[in-house]
Each structure stands twice: as C-alpha cells, then as structure tokens.
Design a protein around this motif. Structure first.
Motif, PDB file in Angstrom:
ATOM      1  N   VAL A 126       0.852  -1.197   0.000  1.00  0.00           N
ATOM      2  CA  VAL A 126       0.000   0.000   0.000  1.00  0.00           C
ATOM      3  C   VAL A 126       0.888   1.248   0.000  1.00  0.00           C
ATOM      4  O   VAL A 126       0.650   2.216  -0.737  1.00  0.00           O
ATOM      5  N   LEU A 127       1.967   1.208   0.804  1.00  0.00           N
ATOM      6  CA  LEU A 127       2.893   2.354   0.861  1.00  0.00           C
ATOM      7  C   LEU A 127       3.624   2.512  -0.460  1.00  0.00           C
ATOM      8  O   LEU A 127       3.861   3.623  -0.932  1.00  0.00           O
ATOM      9  N   VAL A 128       3.996   1.374  -1.050  1.00  0.00           N
ATOM     10  CA  VAL A 128       4.703   1.417  -2.336  1.00  0.00           C
ATOM     11  C   VAL A 128       3.801   2.069  -3.391  1.00  0.00           C
ATOM     12  O   VAL A 128       4.226   2.957  -4.129  1.00  0.00           O
ATOM     13  N   VAL A 129       2.539   1.611  -3.423  1.00  0.00           N
ATOM     14  CA  VAL A 129       1.600   2.153  -4.416  1.00  0.00           C
ATOM     15  C   VAL A 129       1.419   3.655  -4.191  1.00  0.00           C
ATOM     16  O   VAL A 129       1.434   4.451  -5.138  1.00  0.00           O
ATOM     17  N   ARG A 130       1.307   4.041  -2.931  1.00  0.00           N
ATOM     18  CA  ARG A 130       1.116   5.477  -2.652  1.00  0.00           C
ATOM     19  C   ARG A 130       2.310   6.285  -3.146  1.00  0.00           C
ATOM     20  O   ARG A 130       2.163   7.329  -3.761  1.00  0.00           O
ATOM     21  N   ARG A 131       3.522   5.779  -2.918  1.00  0.00           N
ATOM     22  CA  ARG A 131       4.726   6.515  -3.348  1.00  0.00           C
ATOM     23  C   ARG A 131       4.823   6.553  -4.869  1.00  0.00           C
ATOM     24  O   ARG A 131       5.273   7.533  -5.445  1.00  0.00           O
ATOM     25  N   ILE A 146      12.280   0.525  -2.835  1.00  0.00           N
ATOM     26  CA  ILE A 146      11.586  -0.167  -3.937  1.00  0.00           C
ATOM     27  C   ILE A 146      11.221   0.849  -5.020  1.00  0.00           C
ATOM     28  O   ILE A 146      11.468   0.633  -6.210  1.00  0.00           O
ATOM     29  N   VAL A 147      10.670   1.971  -4.597  1.00  0.00           N
ATOM     30  CA  VAL A 147      10.275   2.981  -5.590  1.00  0.00           C
ATOM     31  C   VAL A 147      11.520   3.576  -6.261  1.00  0.00           C
ATOM     32  O   VAL A 147      11.518   3.831  -7.469  1.00  0.00           O
ATOM     33  N   GLU A 148      12.601   3.729  -5.511  1.00  0.00           N
ATOM     34  CA  GLU A 148      13.854   4.205  -6.126  1.00  0.00           C
ATOM     35  C   GLU A 148      14.321   3.251  -7.219  1.00  0.00           C
ATOM     36  O   GLU A 148      14.818   3.667  -8.257  1.00  0.00           O
ATOM     37  N   ALA A 149      14.174   1.955  -6.963  1.00  0.00           N
ATOM     38  CA  ALA A 149      14.599   0.965  -7.972  1.00  0.00           C
ATOM     39  C   ALA A 149      13.757   1.116  -9.240  1.00  0.00           C
ATOM     40  O   ALA A 149      14.269   1.007 -10.353  1.00  0.00           O
ATOM     41  N   VAL A 150      12.454   1.380  -9.063  1.00  0.00           N
ATOM     42  CA  VAL A 150      11.591   1.584 -10.235  1.00  0.00           C
ATOM     43  C   VAL A 150      12.030   2.858 -10.969  1.00  0.00           C
ATOM     44  O   VAL A 150      12.154   2.870 -12.197  1.00  0.00           O
ATOM     45  N   GLU A 151      12.303   3.902 -10.203  1.00  0.00           N
ATOM     46  CA  GLU A 151      12.725   5.166 -10.820  1.00  0.00           C
ATOM     47  C   GLU A 151      14.024   4.986 -11.594  1.00  0.00           C
ATOM     48  O   GLU A 151      14.180   5.511 -12.689  1.00  0.00           O
TER      49      GLU A 151
END
Ligand code: PMT
Length: 424
Positions: free
Chosen positions: A28-33, A178-183
């Motif tokens: 949920v936190l990942v999706v929000r970020r 996790i979001v940094e890795a996507v970025e």
C-alpha cells in the motif's frame, strides 16, 4: 537518494503485483509513493494477497479496478490480465513470496499476478519477502537466479525482524528503496551512463608450488554486487576478478587475475582508461619469493617459505598523474580500530574514498551475504548505514560515489591527493 519524489515516473504505467505475504500491507505504501511520483498504477493480487489486504484498499488509492481473478474481463470485455500486461511500462512484484518466485521461475501462471508478469514484455522488478530460511533455501536462490537470467531486476530483501519474531534476511525492502529501484529503471540515462567503471573483486592466490597457494576467504560477493549495481546504472563495467565463489554478473567485461601480479597488470592497464576504480579485492600482501615449479614433496622436515611483499596496486593508481588517475575507492578490511586504520589507508594510498568493513569477529564481512560498512573521506566518516545485503550496500555506495565523483570532476570538492578533475 532522498525521500522526495520529483514526478520522475510521470505518466508511466506501473502494474504492481501483490502476493500473499504479511508484508502485503507495505505494498500500500509502495503504491502510494508510486502515485506521488506521478505513475499510473494498476494493482493485481493473488488470492492469498487478498487475505492480507483487501482489493478495495488499492482500488481506493489508485481509483482503478484491481485485478484479482485471472479469468476476469475488463470494462471492454477484454481479458484484464492481458490488457494490463500489454499496457504496462513496468511490472513491480512486491511483496513476492517464495511461492511466487518459484511459479515465475517455472513459467507457471495460476493467478492474475503471474499471468501478467509472464505475458508482458515490460521490465519486471521483483521485491521478495519471506522467512530467512525460505530466502536462503537453495531452491529459492535457484529460482532467484533463474529470474535474474530472464532479465528480472531483483530488489534484495533486507535484514531485520521477520514476522516470525526472529531476526534475519527476508524482510521486504523499504518501500522508499523499492520505488527508487523503479525510478532507476526509468531514468532516461542511468546516473553512470557513459561512465567507465573498473571493479576488482575476490581474493588473490599466491602460488607456493603448482597445487598450493597462500590465499584468503574473499568470495567476491561484495565486488560482484558493486559491479552489478554499476552495470544497472548504465556504466560500462570491467570486473577484474580474483578467486571468486560467485558467478560474475552478466553484461560486464571480466578479466581474470588470480594472483596479485596478474591483478596489478590488469588494474594498472585498465585504470588510465577508467573514470572510477573500486578496489574491493582482497589482494594478498605477501607472495612466496620463488614458487616451486614442481609439487613440493613431504620429507618429514619443516618447510620454510620465504615471502616478499606484493606491490600495493591501489597505491600505485593513487600516484598516477591527474589526467589519467581515475576517481579512486579502496576498501579497508579491519579486525579493530576501523576508523583509524581506514583513514590511514585512505591517506597512505591516495584514495578519494575508503569503505571500511569488519572482519574476523562475531560478524565477518568476508564471505557473508550482508555487510555493514562505513565510508570515510578525508573529512572522516560519511555514513552510518545498518547491516544490509551486499547489493544494497552497493546501491548506497554508488549513490555516494556518483555524487563525490561528479563534484571532484567539476572541481567542486578537493580530493586528498588530486582526484581526477577532467571528466569523461
Ligand atoms: O569478497 P567478499 O567475501 O564479499 O568480502 C568482501 C571483502 C571483505 C573482501 C571486501 O569488502 C574488502 O574489504 N576488500 C578489501 C580487502 C583488503 O584487502 O583490505 P586491505 O585493508 O588489506 O587493503 C586496503 C586496500 O588496498 C583494498 O582496496 C585492497 O584492494 C588494496 N590493496 C591491498 C593490498 C595490495 N597489495 N594491493 C592493493 O591494492
């Protein structure tokens, strides 16, 4: 990296696949970020994931329907998982259970999450979360290796308290990471695009005779992780490989150098053509003066092997003229007095940065999958990082190195003995 989210993912369509782990709530936190970073996010869930977090939670956040049935049709009567697989710019599987990894590795598609990952041509990032025993089990490690071979990006789990109450490796990576890795996957050019990186890894073996040697326990894991992370950021990477117990990452040029002399030749040859050199190898400080040509026979008497000091490779690079000297990072493996010894080596060897880690105690960096490092510059300690998987240590190191390298190149910060100023 920082906690801010410039709209780096603006307009990107990310499918987040959630599987049945206690860490599902962190999705949920990942999706929000991801949403904060500007992404358009669709969520797919396995039936087990829906037992931990309801689809309604994700639908409310994303304002989009959640796909939790592999047979479901979308509003246009199209097969929902195929539509998402085709529309996705990237697929993020977080958390990914041991079971999900096994299904993906085997090409099994029992649910919407595996079906989307299997049907899509978009890059897939996997953030595993599980019990430490499951993560380290050879079957799981074999599945992770298979996924890497398929080109999936694995966001390594962290060390920490697990759902069982035990502490170990297996905790879902921090949602920020996790979001940094996507970025990073979407950065138009990685932050090391066009940068030539040389990394040394593993230990050297100094022959006593054709079958015996003086060596050390270095596995090459730390250096391999650094090379792999540099590759993923767009660098062209040469790995000067001593004796290693892990397979070098794909997509890097490997130069084998299993003695200190061979490593010296490889490094001194490569350094003037490199922008950044990271010496993570454990180079033997001494070598037998005259290795026997034939196997030494046992005759009951003592054997004296005369040792001579090996050349200090990284110190030699540190003395290269400024126009060819790469930005230089050494490692210090210390059993005591980490700061004093590491900063002493930084000065003596003319390094820009030195990464201190501890060996020979209750925790030993050598051979371990994790490491706790402190990076030192001329001004003293620069970091206070926890124990992390070596791949995450490598990511953090590159965040720091890239920043320092750019500043040194652009003349913004002094290097101890004249770091390279002319970029390229
Ligand atoms: O390979 P792993 O199992 O993953 O373990 C990783 C590691 C603990 C080996 C790694 O993180 C590490 O600390 N590598 C450096 C080990 C070492 O040789 O440290 P040192 O303090 O003896 O040497 C200081 C620096 O000088 C190092 O960058 C080393 O590569 C370099 N050196 C040392 C001797 C020599 N003759 N020439 C050198 O260039």
């Amino acid at each position: 990296m920082n906690d801010e989210h410039p709209a780096s993912l603006a307009g990107r369509r990310i499918v987040v696949g959630v599987s049945g782990s206690i860490a599902a709530y962190k999705a949920v936190l990942v999706v929000r970020r991801l949403l904060e970073a500007g992404a358009i996010v669709d969520v797919a869930m396995t039936p087990a994931a829906a037992a931990f977090v309801t689809p309604l939670t994700f639908a409310s956040l994303t304002h989009r329907p959640v796909v939790s049935d592999v047979l479901a049709l979308d509003g246009d009567q199209q097969i929902a998982h195929i539509e998402l697989a085709e529309a996705a710019d990237a697929i993020l599987l977080a958390p990914a259970t041991a079971n999900l990894l096994a299904e993906l590795a085997a090409g099994l598609v029992p649910d919407a999450v595996t079906a989307i990952a299997c049907a899509s041509r978009a890059p897939v990032l996997v953030a595993p979360a599980m019990d430490a025993g499951m993560w380290t089990h050879p079957a799981t490690q074999r599945n992770v290796a298979a996924l890497r071979d398929y080109g999936y990006i694995v966001i390594e789990p962290e060390v920490g308290e697990l759902a069982s109450g035990l502490t170990g490796i297996g905790r879902l990576a921090d949602p920020v990471h996790i979001v940094e890795a996507v970025e990073r996957r979407f950065a138009r050019s990685g932050d090391l695009e066009g940068v030539r990186v040389v990394v040394s890894a593993g230990g050297t073996r100094e022959p006593i005779d054709p079958v015996r040697f003086i060596g050390n326990r270095s596995s090459g894991k730390m250096g391999a992780a650094i090379a792999e992370a540099a590759r993923d950021r767009g660098a062209s990477v040469t790995l000067v490989a001593g004796s290693m117990s892990v397979t070098p990452p794909r997509g890097v040029t490997v130069v084998e150098a299993t003695t200190a002399a061979a490593m010296r030749e490889a490094i001194i040859g490569a350094a003037p053509h490199a922008d950044i050199l990271v010496m993570a190898a454990a180079v033997a400080d001494f070598a037998p003066v005259r290795p026997a040509k034939r196997k030494i026979k046992r005759d009951g008497s003592a054997l004296n092997v005369e040792l001579v000091p090996n050349p200090d490779i990284v110190a030699e690079v540190g003395e290269m003229p400024e126009d060819v000297r790469p930005f230089l990072i050494g490692f210090a493996a210390e059993s005591d007095d980490l700061e004093a010894n590491a900063t002493g080596k930084l000065r003596d060897k003319g390094l820009d940065l030195i990464v201190g880690n501890v060996i020979g105690g209750p925790f030993d960096a050598i051979g371990s999958d994790e490491n706790k490092v402190t990076v030192f510059g001329v001004e003293g300690p620069l970091t206070d990082w926890p124990m992390l998987p070596k791949r995450q240590v490598a990511e953090r190191l590159w965040d720091l190195i890239v920043d320092r390298y750019r500043k040194a190149r652009d003349g913004e910060s002094p290097a101890p003995r004249g770091g390279r100023r002319s970029g390229g």
